[in-house]
Enzyme design. Structure first.
Site, PDB file in Angstrom:
ATOM      1  N   ASP A  30       0.821  -1.216   0.000  1.00 47.97           N
ATOM      2  CA  ASP A  30       0.000   0.000   0.000  1.00 47.97           C
ATOM      3  C   ASP A  30       0.853   1.264   0.000  1.00 47.97           C
ATOM      4  OD1 ASP A  30      -2.142  -1.849   0.404  1.00 47.97           O
ATOM      5  OD2 ASP A  30      -1.717  -1.797   2.546  1.00 47.97           O
ATOM      6  N   GLU A 198     -11.066   1.465  -3.116  1.00 48.93           N
ATOM      7  CA  GLU A 198     -10.461   1.733  -1.812  1.00 48.93           C
ATOM      8  C   GLU A 198      -9.180   2.516  -2.036  1.00 48.93           C
ATOM      9  OE1 GLU A 198      -9.591  -2.066  -0.058  1.00 48.93           O
ATOM     10  OE2 GLU A 198      -8.596  -2.806  -1.861  1.00 48.93           O
TER      11      GLU A 198
END
Length: 522
Positions: A30, A198
């Protein structure tokens, strides 16, 4: 071990003005990144490991080093024991008026913020932005009028829904930042066309607000970009990067950065299973106020990842380098490649005289190796490698059990156990499940002398095998080969490392590690 022959396991810079992807074959999940002047900073998830949220630095977007961690310890008592899959999820980093801000989501606790004036120095203690389970993937944003906002996503496992993005105004009260959701709102619902959207990152360019957000799921997904003339929408959408004909599945979730020379680039991850979420760098350009990421051979506006490409023009040339992997334990502090399996205590280890001393920590009855707090771990540095440790055993006590560990879908350990003054070699294999752990212990014979060499071999990120030696030159295979699987439900790659535990109520000792060295698997 000849230190001069030890090389970094993965070098992305090809030395001829080009680079290869991934730029980091390491589980920096991420990723988010920014440029401040001539410096680039990248941060990543670290879940329940401590120290937490690594900070990497580069001058050219290709050669990176770990320089710090945002948090020395995770800020909740529960993280004094391993909480696999919980902890620090996808963070975001921004720079505003001389201060670096990092927003960190804890899916069970809420969104927290740390700040600093100097990313090499200590960061502030984390404080809440939003105290609520299920709010994840936050990203701060300052508009041209100085107003501050935060965009975020949602974790269905904690809040009951997903595939939605939300923007909140944020105010500064001096002591911290407080988000007011009643003044913001949902700005996008991805259920119809962008499922599991997301990881949003909010930017502004040419009068448009842009939200870069991955969709479609981690392994099979793509990169979506939303744009609007108003910060709260409505937003229109476009898929700007997908796997296409490349070998890079799920290319998404990352950061748009520019160079001093006006180029645009996109950093993102790829989930490759056992090795975790590795980091790629893609060229980026703008067409009709939409970004095009990667190469776009058919000119449809949706790019594909590159494998080899010309390095970014940053106005200078910088040394070829990579994050640390091997360690000869010569410093006064642990190398930044190391993290513990949970919040740690300083008395778990010591450095000096050219050794790392790991003091055996008493294991509670029924406690499995995968749930020991004092596993000292580091991320895989390549898809295939050998890693060898030299251990000195003379300070072990009866009941101590010390050695190497691989933590993934299996927690596979090669251990020297001392009892009744003698020592034997064990392989401890735990298949890690969501509700229970299946354990298998194999006895592999005696260990003679006060020094042993243990080696773990990984081939093509698919399996782990073990060897041992009494002289560091002649190794023999021992134990059983195990699969190298990423831990189910925890979104992390396999880690390798060291452990020292003690069974029973007797006096505890320690093991001395002379080196922990990676080499090519030939």
């Amino acid at each position: 071990m000849d230190k001069t022959k030890i090389k970094k396991m993965w070098i992305a810079d090809r030395g001829d003005g080009t680079y290869r992807n991934p730029i980091l074959y390491t589980d920096y999940a991420d990723p988010d990144a920014i440029r401040v002047g001539d410096d680039y900073f990248l941060i990543a998830s670290s879940f329940c490991n401590a120290p937490s949220v690594p900070v990497l630095h580069s001058r050219d977007l290709v050669n990176w080093k770990v320089i710090n961690y945002v948090m020395e310890r995770l800020p909740f008592e529960r993280y004094c024991t391993p909480q696999h899959g919980c902890g620090a999820w996808a963070p975001a980093i921004r720079y505003h008026e001389g201060t670096y801000y990092v927003f960190i989501p804890f899916p069970d606790e809420g969104i927290m913020m740390c700040t600093t004036k100097d990313p090499w120095a200590k960061w502030s203690e984390p404080q809440f932005i939003k105290q609520n389970a299920g709010w994840i993937d936050p990203c701060p944003f300052w508009d041209e009028d100085g107003k501050m906002y935060m965009v975020n996503g949602f974790a269905k496992s904690r809040i009951g829904f997903k595939s939605a993005l939300y923007i909140s105004p944020v105010r500064d009260e001096g002591a911290g930042l407080t988000a007011f959701p009643d003044e913001g709102g949902f700005v996008y619902d991805g259920h119809a066309t962008q499922p599991t959207i997301e990881g949003p990152k909010l930017y502004k360019r040419n009068g448009y607000y842009y939200i870069f957000a991955p969709a479609g799921g981690v392994k099979p997904g793509w990169q979506t970009v939303l744009r609007s003339r108003k910060i709260l929408g409505p937003y229109e959408e476009k898929i700007v990067l997908h796997q296409g004909n490349s070998r890079v599945n799920g290319p998404h979730q990352g950061a748009w950065v520019d160079t001093q020379k006006g180029e645009d680039w996109f950093l993102h991850f790829q989930d490759v299973g056992s090795a975790g979420r590795i980091v790629h760098l893609q060229p980026m350009r703008w067409e009709n106020d939409w970004p095009v990421i990667g190469v776009n051979a058919d000119e449809n506006g949706c790019g594909e990842p590159v494998e080899i490409y010309g390095k970014p023009d940053v106005g200078g040339q910088y040394p070829v380098d990579a994050p640390e992997d091997s360690d000869f334990f010569q410093g006064e502090k642990l190398g930044l490649q190391w993290q513990w399996n949970a919040n740690f205590e300083e008395d778990w280890y010591g450095l000096g005289d050219g050794y790392l001393r790991l003091y055996a920590r008493k294991r509670q009855p029924g406690q499995h190796m995968c749930n020991m707090e004092n596993l000292l771990l580091q991320k895989w540095p390549a898809p295939s490698f050998n890693v060898t440790v030299c251990l000195h055993l003379e300070e072990m006590k009866d009941g101590d059990m010390c050695g190497m560990v691989s933590l993934g879908g299996y927690c596979d350990s090669l251990l020297v156990k001392q009892e009744k003054g003698g020592r034997k070699l064990l392989q401890n294999i735990e298949k890690v499940g969501k509700e229970k752990v299946e354990e298998n212990i194999l006895e592999l014979g005696g260990v003679e002398g006060d020094r042993v060499y243990l080696r773990m071999s990984v081939r093509d990120a698919s399996s782990i095998s073990w060897e041992m030696s009494s002289d560091g030159e002649n190794f023999r295979s021992v134990g059983r080969e195990t699969e190298a699987m990423a831990m189910p439900g925890a979104w992390v790659g396999v880690k390798s490392g060291l452990v020292a535990v003690h069974d029973g109520d007797g006096e505890t000792g320690c093991v001395k590690a002379e080196y922990f060295v990676y080499q090519e698997n030939t």
